[in-house]
Design an enzyme around this catalytic site. Sequence first.
Site, mmCIF file in Angstrom:
data_model
loop_
_atom_site.group_PDB
_atom_site.id
_atom_site.type_symbol
_atom_site.label_atom_id
_atom_site.label_comp_id
_atom_site.label_asym_id
_atom_site.label_seq_id
_atom_site.Cartn_x
_atom_site.Cartn_y
_atom_site.Cartn_z
ATOM 1 N N ASN A 134 71.943 14.611 17.618
ATOM 2 C CA ASN A 134 71.552 15.816 18.605
ATOM 3 C C ASN A 134 70.583 16.651 17.943
ATOM 4 O O ASN A 134 70.690 17.557 17.221
ATOM 5 C CB ASN A 134 72.789 16.635 18.865
ATOM 6 N N ASP A 140 71.938 20.037 25.914
ATOM 7 C CA ASP A 140 73.428 19.492 26.036
ATOM 8 C C ASP A 140 74.081 19.597 27.396
ATOM 9 O O ASP A 140 74.566 18.560 27.745
ATOM 10 C CB ASP A 140 74.475 20.053 25.148
ATOM 11 N N GLY A 160 76.127 15.161 23.530
ATOM 12 C CA GLY A 160 75.023 15.859 23.469
ATOM 13 C C GLY A 160 73.794 15.217 22.435
ATOM 14 O O GLY A 160 72.801 15.692 22.327
ATOM 15 N N ASP A 162 70.271 13.106 21.817
ATOM 16 C CA ASP A 162 69.227 13.177 22.559
ATOM 17 C C ASP A 162 67.991 12.426 21.892
ATOM 18 O O ASP A 162 68.221 11.897 20.675
ATOM 19 C CB ASP A 162 68.912 14.482 23.237
ATOM 20 N N ASP A 327 69.585 -5.878 31.228
ATOM 21 C CA ASP A 327 71.024 -5.672 31.554
ATOM 22 C C ASP A 327 71.578 -6.676 32.583
ATOM 23 O O ASP A 327 70.952 -7.138 33.528
ATOM 24 C CB ASP A 327 71.306 -4.371 31.805
ATOM 25 N N GLU A 356 70.241 -10.104 28.950
ATOM 26 C CA GLU A 356 71.751 -10.011 28.461
ATOM 27 C C GLU A 356 72.509 -11.352 29.143
ATOM 28 O O GLU A 356 72.573 -11.082 30.439
ATOM 29 C CB GLU A 356 72.504 -8.724 28.938
#
Length: 612
Positions: A134, A140, A160, A162, A327, A356
């Site tokens: 964070n 947040d 939170g 980032d 994905d 994937e």
Amino acid sequence: MRIVIAIIFICFHLVSFAQVNRIEPLNWWVGMNNPNVQLLIYGDNISKKTVEIDYTGVELINQHKVENPNYLFLDLKILPTAKAGNISLLFKEQGKKTFVKKYELKSRDESKRALQGVNASDFVYLIMPDRFANGDPSNDRVKGMADQSLNRDSMYYRHGGDLQGIINNLDYLQELGVTALWLNPVLTNDQPLTSYHGYANTESYHVDPRFGGNEAYRKLIDACHKRGIKMIQDLVHNHFGTEHYTIKDMPMKDWVHQWNTFTKTNYREQVHMDPYAAKSDKDIMLNGWFDRHMPDMNQDNPYVKNYITQSHIWWIEEMGIDGFRLDTYAYNDLAFMSEWGKAIDAEYPKMTYFGETWVHGIPNQAYFTKSNRINQGIDTKLQGVTDFQAYWAINEALNGKFGWMDGVVRLYNTFASDFMYEDPYQNVVFLDNHDLSRYLSVVGEDFNKYKSGIAWLLTTRGIPQLYYGTEILMKNFASPDGLVREDFPGGWSKDKANKFNRAGRSEKENEAFDYVKTLANYRKNNPVLQDGKMLQYIPEDGIYVYFRYDDHKRIMIVMNSKQEAINLQTKRFQEGIAGRQQAINIVTGAQINSLEELAIPAVSTQVFELKK
């Protein structure tokens, strides 16, 4: 009186402009290989308008009104004569005042493609941004977003982490030997629950503001590129989140696959290649929803295809993305994925992407890769896969029993089938990820096994990928998967220990970190472990030997899966040794003056650089 008129004028224009809520892509470029771009215009009853443009080098080819009057699709052709600037889109309606929206055409920045293309020279580090560090507590929680959760004690709430947190720890990653970052999806995920993982995006052109938004993403990519680190963006073609505006207010009924009652995919990739597959089974696999909050996109719909493909081109051009991870690849329409691949390749010949393929069986995995090598009937253009077959094989090698088809034999057999791929060196090899039990737990917290697998990861063919925290012995089983998505210790200011620093790690954690660091940086500085050829020998009595070699160096790797040390007679391996007389143990630095016999500790993988 003038003040009143001014207020009326301002209000009128606010009302007029409010009719257009969105134009996507957010902007485009001159000089693209494909001169065509389709703009999605979204606004209240916008289809009542007709659009005109007057811009040198840009032609409005067509405007499409669809089922939902809140959408208008414009087909633009950007000729080679077009210059960067702002196109005026004139929205007209009989009896109503014309209003104008500006649409920006940019010049292309060729410098953004300096690192483009992730390949076997790279060492990929996988990060779940919400759980890594964070760096900016002010984001947040973001007012107005559906998921206001913030509780590090819950595996399902946001924690939170980032993008600034990643920027703050690039020194750590560079020291480890990382050359490419793969972040779990960073696009806005404004779903009301479990939005932290990012796989149900609700925006296509915006990074989640809780990660710092587009500017933080740009800042991270620029910081990485200055260090020679590439950025891999995680893409989801198959589905959006239910809170995506094109899902909440769909342009047309067939924007997504519709069912009379909720229908989940059957998760059975076999229907792609099964010559006897029932059509109903294939329909459910490809068109069923991945989950209730993940609507399945209709990849037969030309508007959907344009919308998805253009958004991905936009991220490459706007941010300088170097590679893509795709994905849930097996759930996509492969004809569309082939079209998508051609579109990406046409603009960015050096761009690479891997899919994937969480499937079972080597042929099933190879089926999704490019070049129609095993009778697929289609060239998907997919350059590489997440190599689950190698993943299961290394687990068997470290944890399995000895036998004709067990233990290290499975590892050998897996690579013996590499003839099915056009380029197996583009496959991504790994020991764990965000969906799997952490590697240390898989090997029963046996540190010797841990090191053995790490040595394999960084010396075998393909692109090695490490999941965040594996290098400091983070552990847990993926039951549920939130347990393997814990915070990196030290990523939050109030953490008791900071394991980004040597002083914050235990002796064993530093030993693990140093082990990864030594092998990763050796690999980084020695092309023989990147694109060097591979030579392997049939395993005998739990011992697997393979070589990596090129015109300059030869590396000998010996995996001993037995519980006892051995003295390995090397006469059988003369083809790989190729006249070398001595060696250096890459990890320990120990000099070996004779190669006639090698002392190999129990449950270990030893890596030797051979010397003449």
